[in-house]
Design a protein around this motif. Structure first.
Motif, PDB file in Angstrom:
ATOM      1  N   GLU A 200     -42.032  -2.220 -47.521  1.00  0.00           N
ATOM      2  CA  GLU A 200     -43.194  -1.667 -46.479  1.00  0.00           C
ATOM      3  C   GLU A 200     -44.005  -0.820 -47.126  1.00  0.00           C
ATOM      4  O   GLU A 200     -44.170  -0.766 -48.077  1.00  0.00           O
ATOM      5  N   PRO A 201     -44.961  -0.532 -46.168  1.00  0.00           N
ATOM      6  CA  PRO A 201     -46.309   0.133 -46.788  1.00  0.00           C
ATOM      7  C   PRO A 201     -46.168   1.083 -47.836  1.00  0.00           C
ATOM      8  O   PRO A 201     -45.398   2.023 -47.634  1.00  0.00           O
ATOM      9  N   HIS A 202     -46.908   1.231 -48.660  1.00  0.00           N
ATOM     10  CA  HIS A 202     -46.857   2.209 -49.884  1.00  0.00           C
ATOM     11  C   HIS A 202     -45.650   2.357 -50.460  1.00  0.00           C
ATOM     12  O   HIS A 202     -45.357   3.274 -51.298  1.00  0.00           O
ATOM     13  N   ALA A 203     -44.730   1.256 -50.575  1.00  0.00           N
ATOM     14  CA  ALA A 203     -43.316   1.222 -51.092  1.00  0.00           C
ATOM     15  C   ALA A 203     -42.550   2.418 -50.637  1.00  0.00           C
ATOM     16  O   ALA A 203     -41.654   2.775 -51.317  1.00  0.00           O
ATOM     17  N   ILE A 204     -42.689   2.897 -49.522  1.00  0.00           N
ATOM     18  CA  ILE A 204     -41.896   4.066 -49.014  1.00  0.00           C
ATOM     19  C   ILE A 204     -40.458   3.520 -48.543  1.00  0.00           C
ATOM     20  O   ILE A 204     -39.636   4.359 -48.747  1.00  0.00           O
ATOM     21  N   ALA A 205     -40.417   2.201 -48.072  1.00  0.00           N
ATOM     22  CA  ALA A 205     -39.336   1.718 -47.686  1.00  0.00           C
ATOM     23  C   ALA A 205     -39.237   0.216 -48.462  1.00  0.00           C
ATOM     24  O   ALA A 205     -40.147  -0.526 -48.778  1.00  0.00           O
ATOM     25  N   GLY A 206     -37.995  -0.192 -48.661  1.00  0.00           N
ATOM     26  CA  GLY A 206     -37.764  -1.824 -49.251  1.00  0.00           C
ATOM     27  C   GLY A 206     -36.552  -2.484 -48.633  1.00  0.00           C
ATOM     28  O   GLY A 206     -35.794  -1.860 -48.205  1.00  0.00           O
ATOM     29  N   HIS A 207     -36.600  -3.774 -48.404  1.00  0.00           N
ATOM     30  CA  HIS A 207     -35.754  -4.410 -47.919  1.00  0.00           C
ATOM     31  C   HIS A 207     -35.042  -5.493 -48.949  1.00  0.00           C
ATOM     32  O   HIS A 207     -35.748  -6.027 -49.607  1.00  0.00           O
TER      33      HIS A 207
ATOM     34  N   LEU B 113     -43.375 -10.373 -38.020  1.00  0.00           N
ATOM     35  CA  LEU B 113     -43.068  -9.133 -38.654  1.00  0.00           C
ATOM     36  C   LEU B 113     -41.575  -8.462 -38.410  1.00  0.00           C
ATOM     37  O   LEU B 113     -40.894  -9.140 -37.578  1.00  0.00           O
ATOM     38  N   PRO B 114     -41.076  -7.899 -39.399  1.00  0.00           N
ATOM     39  CA  PRO B 114     -39.538  -7.525 -39.306  1.00  0.00           C
ATOM     40  C   PRO B 114     -39.233  -6.934 -37.997  1.00  0.00           C
ATOM     41  O   PRO B 114     -39.899  -5.982 -37.554  1.00  0.00           O
ATOM     42  N   ILE B 115     -38.005  -7.186 -37.285  1.00  0.00           N
ATOM     43  CA  ILE B 115     -37.815  -6.611 -36.006  1.00  0.00           C
ATOM     44  C   ILE B 115     -37.299  -5.271 -36.288  1.00  0.00           C
ATOM     45  O   ILE B 115     -37.494  -4.339 -35.548  1.00  0.00           O
ATOM     46  N   PHE B 116     -36.671  -5.057 -37.596  1.00  0.00           N
ATOM     47  CA  PHE B 116     -35.936  -3.578 -37.976  1.00  0.00           C
ATOM     48  C   PHE B 116     -37.013  -3.067 -39.036  1.00  0.00           C
ATOM     49  O   PHE B 116     -37.063  -3.934 -40.085  1.00  0.00           O
ATOM     50  N   ARG B 117     -37.681  -2.021 -38.698  1.00  0.00           N
ATOM     51  CA  ARG B 117     -38.651  -1.438 -39.764  1.00  0.00           C
ATOM     52  C   ARG B 117     -38.265  -0.071 -39.971  1.00  0.00           C
ATOM     53  O   ARG B 117     -37.732   0.591 -38.982  1.00  0.00           O
ATOM     54  N   LEU B 118     -38.371   0.455 -41.165  1.00  0.00           N
ATOM     55  CA  LEU B 118     -38.008   1.847 -41.157  1.00  0.00           C
ATOM     56  C   LEU B 118     -39.368   2.988 -41.010  1.00  0.00           C
ATOM     57  O   LEU B 118     -38.892   4.185 -40.307  1.00  0.00           O
ATOM     58  N   THR B 119     -40.352   2.343 -41.399  1.00  0.00           N
ATOM     59  CA  THR B 119     -41.670   3.170 -41.129  1.00  0.00           C
ATOM     60  C   THR B 119     -42.431   2.740 -39.947  1.00  0.00           C
ATOM     61  O   THR B 119     -42.739   1.598 -40.117  1.00  0.00           O
TER      62      THR B 119
END
Length: 604
Positions: free
Chosen positions: A468-475, A495-501
């Motif tokens: 996710e943006p700025h590598a704050i989260a990853g999948h 776009l992913p249905i489940f995002r962390l940020t």
């Protein structure tokens, strides 16, 4: 006081205080301590700052010990040397200059208690000497064979080995290079390793037959052979197959007969090298002592064997293992043999795919297919494992070269193509893989791969990784059966249905002063957590520890997220694995196609 740099006076004061404390204790200890003179401290290659000669009573007699303080004391451990000792290699754990190997007995000392550290070290030294005096130390020599064989080795060209360190006794191959000899099971293995390591086939390459002899147990120094005759007697006594093997090697009339000795120890298999040269010409002897009395090629086998394995001195050489089992776990990791047979395709060799490929290679994966159409640019090298020397090179090609150079035993093939071309032109290669990893960061590319995967009946697992943006989260999403598809977790816009940020300001990208040059300003540290997550899931998938459809996520630092203007999504906050401060990895189910369809209908 030892010589110190002008900016390191505190270390000198600490040394002097510690030395004075030890000296005061020794004065009352009854050891009859005498301070060592400067020339005694500097004997040989020593670099000690202070020392004392002690007299200690043991079970057999009074023996002298040297207590030696390194200039880094009390942060560095003191050493103890045995002055009154038998010849070198009579006793284990006694180095050539008498220093005792006590590191495994005492791992660390207390800098705040220098006297206590010295007492512990002297106690360990006394226990070791008493054990040596009592005898029964043969197993110490056998269990640490490699060290003592290297102590007894002769100078000369080093030896490295790709051999399987296991039974049976057999003929192998050797390449005798200028800087080292390389042993392998066959010529193909020799060439593969050398071409990978050096980037090309060695000029004038040729190999020769060599031997590998398995011994029933590791040798002690008294058993180390010194002559060809002693060597032949040893190996023929240990293994009946070694006699015919040596006869065949002698029959080749080689300038050098190279043999590796394999043996089992309590700490795993060990290997040693022996080099026997053809008999040397003497001043008034035959021009060719090996063939004396015969034409070359007609010397009877028994005569050749007797002349090679006669009274001439042989050369003992240490052997450094470079085979896959040793490199990946030093022969003690049961996973390495399985991973060495695995084939993995990595699609996208950027700052995620390249790092994951390197991790898998270091973990022991034996065959990597690297797929990427892009060229490495200067702007990439801040977070890409390839540096300036590869700028202007295809990423897949540069990565393959790096892997071959640093891990020459593996196979790394590069395909400078995009996903669609790989599917259309290299289908058989993809089908042969045990795992495919997609790190393209492109919904179009991943969607194409997912469609192909479905058409193929999802015969092998595919692992998709992205940030996710700025590598704050990853999948890391693993798809391995017909129940789920990658598209099940994405909406109609990709776009992913489940995002962390989420990013209220929507401003998480930057642009270079050039057309279409968009990027996110994050570095390899943030990305490292995501890459580790993807690599771990990949290993689990290869070993059968992850299956079906799983969704692994990494949530980074919440403080960093807020500084960048982002926040956790409501969906992530409602998840059972949520932790406000972040820095957590969670495994979630990946939605099935039906579940995704339901979510999509509700969203509509």
């Amino acid at each position: 006081m030892p010589d110190v740099a002008a900016g390191d006076r505190s270390a000198a004061w600490a040394f002097e205080d510690a030395r004075a404390a030890v000296a005061a204790w020794l004065a009352e200890s009854g050891f009859g301590a005498r301070s060592l003179a400067a020339e005694e401290l500097a004997a040989g290659s020593r670099t000690f700052g202070a020392g004392w000669l002690l007299t200690v009573e043991f079970a057999d007699r009074i023996r002298r010990l040297e207590l030696l303080l390194p200039v880094g004391f009390p942060w560095l451990l003191p050493r103890v040397a045995l002055v009154d000792r038998p010849p070198f290699l009579t006793w284990p754990h006694v180095e050539r200059d008498g220093l005792l190997c006590l590191a495994s007995n005492i791992a660390e000392g207390d800098p705040n208690d220098p006297v206590g550290t010295v007492k512990a070290m002297l106690g360990a030294a006394a226990d070791l000497v008493e054990m040596l005096v009592a005898g029964g130390y043969e197993s110490e020599f056998r269990d640490e064979f490699a060290t003592y064989w290297e102590y007894a080795a002769d100078p000369g060209t080093s030896m490295i080995s790709l051999l399987r360190c296991e039974r049976p006794t057999r003929e192998v191959r050797v390449w005798r290079g200028k800087n080292y000899y390389l042993l392998a099971e066959n010529e193909a293995d020799l060439l593969h390793w050398l071409e990978n390591r050096n980037g090309s086939r060695p000029q004038g390459f040729s190999s020769e037959p060599a031997g590998f002899v398995w011994l029933n147990q590791a040798l002690i120094p008294a058993e180390y052979p010194a002559t060809g005759y002693a060597f032949r007697a040893l190996v023929t006594r240990e293994d009946a197959q070694s006699g015919p093997l040596l006869n065949r090697l002698a029959r080749g009339e080689l300038p050098k007969i190279v043999t590796a000795l394999g043996m089992q120890t309590a700490n795993g298999p060990a290997i040693a090298g022996v080099v026997i040269e053809e008999p040397a010409t003497r001043k008034h002897g035959a021009r060719d002592p090996l063939t004396k009395g015969f034409r070359r090629g007609t010397v009877p086998e028994g005569v050749l064997t007797a002349r090679y394995f006669g009274s001439g001195k042989l050369a003992r050489r240490p052997v450094h293992r470079v085979d896959a089992a040793w490199i990946h776990g030093r022969g003690q990791d049961s996973r390495s043999q399985r991973l060495s047979t695995m084939r993995v395709a990595v699609i996208g060799c950027g700052s995620i795919g390249a790092v994951v490929a390197l991790a898998l290679a270091q973990a022991g994966v034996g065959h990597l297919n690297l797929i990427d159409p892009d060229v490495l640019k200067w702007a990439n090298i801040g977070r890409h494992p390839l540096g300036a020397t590869c700028v202007g090179m295809f990423k897949a090609e540069g990565l393959a070269r790096k892997l071959h150079s640093e891990l020459p035993h593996i196979v790394a093939k590069r395909f400078n193509v995009d996903v669609d071309t790989a599917i259309r032109s290299h289908t058989d290669m993809l089908r042969s893989c045990d795992l495919i990893i997609s790190a393209t960061g492109s919904w179009v590319a991943d969607g194409r791969l997912d469609a192909w995967h479905a058409d193929e009946g999802r015969l092998m697992p595919i692992l998709y990784g992205w940030t996710e943006p700025h590598a704050i989260a990853g999948h890391a999403v693993l798809i391995e059966n017909d129940v789920a598809a990658l598209t099940a977790g994405f909406d109609r816009t990709g776009l992913p249905i489940f995002r962390l940020t989420e990013w209220p300001n929507g401003d998480f990208t930057r642009q270079e002063p050039a057309c279409g040059a968009v990027y996110q300003p994050y570095g390899p540290v943030e990305l490292g957590f995501v890459n580790s997550l993807i690599s771990e899931v990949a290993i689990d998938a290869l070993l059968g520890d992850a299956c079906g459809a799983t969704h692994n996520v990494w949530a980074g630092c919440a403080k960093r997220l807020r500084e960048l203007g982002g926040r956790w999504t409501e969906a992530w906050c409602a998840d059972d694995g949520f932790r406000e401060e972040g820095r957590i990895s969670v495994t979630r189910p990946w939605p099935t196609s039906k579940a995704a369809q339901s979510v999509g209908e509700q969203a509509a």
